[in-house]
Scaffold this motif. Structure first.
Motif, PDB file in Angstrom:
ATOM      1  N   UNK A  61       0.855  -1.187   0.000  1.00 27.66           N
ATOM      2  CA  UNK A  61       0.000   0.000   0.000  1.00 27.66           C
ATOM      3  C   UNK A  61       0.888   1.234   0.000  1.00 27.66           C
ATOM      4  N   UNK A  62       0.296   2.347  -0.308  1.00 31.48           N
ATOM      5  CA  UNK A  62       0.989   3.624  -0.253  1.00 31.48           C
ATOM      6  C   UNK A  62       1.104   4.039   1.216  1.00 31.48           C
ATOM      7  N   UNK A  63       2.324   4.217   1.735  1.00 32.58           N
ATOM      8  CA  UNK A  63       2.470   4.629   3.140  1.00 32.58           C
ATOM      9  C   UNK A  63       1.774   5.948   3.467  1.00 32.58           C
ATOM     10  N   UNK A  74       6.180   9.678   0.979  1.00 34.41           N
ATOM     11  CA  UNK A  74       6.302   9.513  -0.466  1.00 34.41           C
ATOM     12  C   UNK A  74       7.350   8.514  -0.919  1.00 34.41           C
ATOM     13  N   UNK A  75       8.487   8.492  -0.279  1.00 30.49           N
ATOM     14  CA  UNK A  75       9.572   7.581  -0.656  1.00 30.49           C
ATOM     15  C   UNK A  75       9.772   6.552   0.445  1.00 30.49           C
ATOM     16  N   UNK A  76       8.708   5.824   0.755  1.00 28.02           N
ATOM     17  CA  UNK A  76       8.743   4.913   1.886  1.00 28.02           C
ATOM     18  C   UNK A  76       8.016   3.619   1.575  1.00 28.02           C
ATOM     19  N   UNK A  77       8.228   2.642   2.453  1.00 26.92           N
ATOM     20  CA  UNK A  77       7.418   1.435   2.431  1.00 26.92           C
ATOM     21  C   UNK A  77       6.857   1.231   3.835  1.00 26.92           C
ATOM     22  N   UNK A  78       5.725   0.576   3.895  1.00 21.36           N
ATOM     23  CA  UNK A  78       5.056   0.346   5.173  1.00 21.36           C
ATOM     24  C   UNK A  78       5.114  -1.133   5.527  1.00 21.36           C
ATOM     25  N   UNK A  79       5.310  -1.378   6.803  1.00 21.24           N
ATOM     26  CA  UNK A  79       5.335  -2.738   7.338  1.00 21.24           C
ATOM     27  C   UNK A  79       4.331  -2.777   8.481  1.00 21.24           C
ATOM     28  N   UNK A  80       3.468  -3.788   8.472  1.00 12.07           N
ATOM     29  CA  UNK A  80       2.506  -3.969   9.562  1.00 12.07           C
ATOM     30  C   UNK A  80       3.093  -4.942  10.570  1.00 12.07           C
ATOM     31  N   UNK A  81       2.907  -4.636  11.844  1.00  9.40           N
ATOM     32  CA  UNK A  81       3.378  -5.498  12.927  1.00  9.40           C
ATOM     33  C   UNK A  81       2.149  -6.040  13.649  1.00  9.40           C
ATOM     34  N   UNK A  90      -0.992  -3.979  14.957  1.00  7.69           N
ATOM     35  CA  UNK A  90      -0.894  -3.193  16.191  1.00  7.69           C
ATOM     36  C   UNK A  90      -0.058  -1.945  15.965  1.00  7.69           C
ATOM     37  N   UNK A  91       0.938  -2.085  15.091  1.00  7.52           N
ATOM     38  CA  UNK A  91       1.846  -0.994  14.756  1.00  7.52           C
ATOM     39  C   UNK A  91       2.120  -1.010  13.261  1.00  7.52           C
ATOM     40  N   UNK A  92       2.554   0.138  12.769  1.00  7.38           N
ATOM     41  CA  UNK A  92       3.099   0.222  11.420  1.00  7.38           C
ATOM     42  C   UNK A  92       4.518   0.768  11.537  1.00  7.38           C
ATOM     43  N   UNK A  93       5.417   0.169  10.806  1.00  7.00           N
ATOM     44  CA  UNK A  93       6.782   0.684  10.719  1.00  7.00           C
ATOM     45  C   UNK A  93       6.931   1.280   9.327  1.00  7.00           C
ATOM     46  N   UNK A  94       7.395   2.511   9.286  1.00 11.97           N
ATOM     47  CA  UNK A  94       7.593   3.195   8.008  1.00 11.97           C
ATOM     48  C   UNK A  94       9.101   3.296   7.773  1.00 11.97           C
ATOM     49  N   UNK A  95       9.528   2.723   6.666  1.00 11.02           N
ATOM     50  CA  UNK A  95      10.946   2.756   6.289  1.00 11.02           C
ATOM     51  C   UNK A  95      11.123   3.721   5.137  1.00 11.02           C
ATOM     52  N   UNK A  96      12.033   4.651   5.307  1.00 12.54           N
ATOM     53  CA  UNK A  96      12.326   5.616   4.254  1.00 12.54           C
ATOM     54  C   UNK A  96      13.324   5.007   3.279  1.00 12.54           C
ATOM     55  N   UNK A  97      13.133   5.319   2.040  1.00 14.01           N
ATOM     56  CA  UNK A  97      13.866   4.711   0.952  1.00 14.01           C
ATOM     57  C   UNK A  97      14.336   5.827   0.034  1.00 14.01           C
ATOM     58  N   UNK A 109      12.073   5.053   9.615  1.00 11.03           N
ATOM     59  CA  UNK A 109      11.755   6.471   9.775  1.00 11.03           C
ATOM     60  C   UNK A 109      10.818   6.711  10.956  1.00 11.03           C
ATOM     61  N   UNK A 110       9.841   5.808  11.127  1.00 11.30           N
ATOM     62  CA  UNK A 110       8.841   6.055  12.158  1.00 11.30           C
ATOM     63  C   UNK A 110       8.075   4.791  12.482  1.00 11.30           C
ATOM     64  N   UNK A 111       7.661   4.685  13.730  1.00  7.98           N
ATOM     65  CA  UNK A 111       6.743   3.629  14.161  1.00  7.98           C
ATOM     66  C   UNK A 111       5.440   4.312  14.538  1.00  7.98           C
ATOM     67  N   UNK A 112       4.354   3.809  13.986  1.00  2.00           N
ATOM     68  CA  UNK A 112       3.036   4.386  14.242  1.00  2.00           C
ATOM     69  C   UNK A 112       2.178   3.341  14.933  1.00  2.00           C
TER      70      UNK A 112
END
Length: 115
Positions: A61-63, A74-81, A90-97, A109-112
């Motif tokens: 999905x689009x982060x 915009x330049x990221x990928x999302x990971x669901x935890x 429970x969480x999303x980890x956003x990795x900047x690329x 980049x961020x944990x949501x």
């Protein structure tokens, strides 16, 4: 099961930086690194999260749907935890690329926390 945010951050923390001379060989190496990272990322994350009772999946999905007001999306990928065996994140980890002619950067980049 509950996990401290600092423990989760440590388990999800990845920082990969490559810089080289500008040229076709460097661009080719960056492509190989990028492909291998995306192939192995789920394994790396699940290996790190499993001892804490969690698992992760890289989302297709689009982060920006998770972080709509952030410039980092915009330049990221999302990971669901998820909790192990769970179906709701429970969480999303956003990795900047970031990728250039002679550079490649991939980092947490961020944990949501999911509301």
């Amino acid at each position: 099961m509950s996990i401290e945010l600092s423990t989760l951050k440590r388990a999800l923390s990845i920082r990969l930086i490559f810089e080289g001379v500008s040229g076709w060989a460097t661009r080719e190496l960056i492509e190989v690194i990028e492909d291998y990272l995306m192939e192995r990322l789920p394994l790396i994350l699940n290996n790190s999260l499993e001892p804490h009772g969690y698992e992760a999946s890289v989302l297709d999905i689009d982060p920006c749907t998770i972080l709509p007001d952030e410039s980092v999306c915009g330049e990221s990928i999302a990971v669901a935890v998820y909790e192990h065996g769970g179906s709701k994140p429970l969480f999303y980890a956003i990795y900047q690329w970031r990728r250039g002619d002679n550079t490649f950067v991939f980092e947490l980049a961020r944990i949501v926390q999911k509301e």
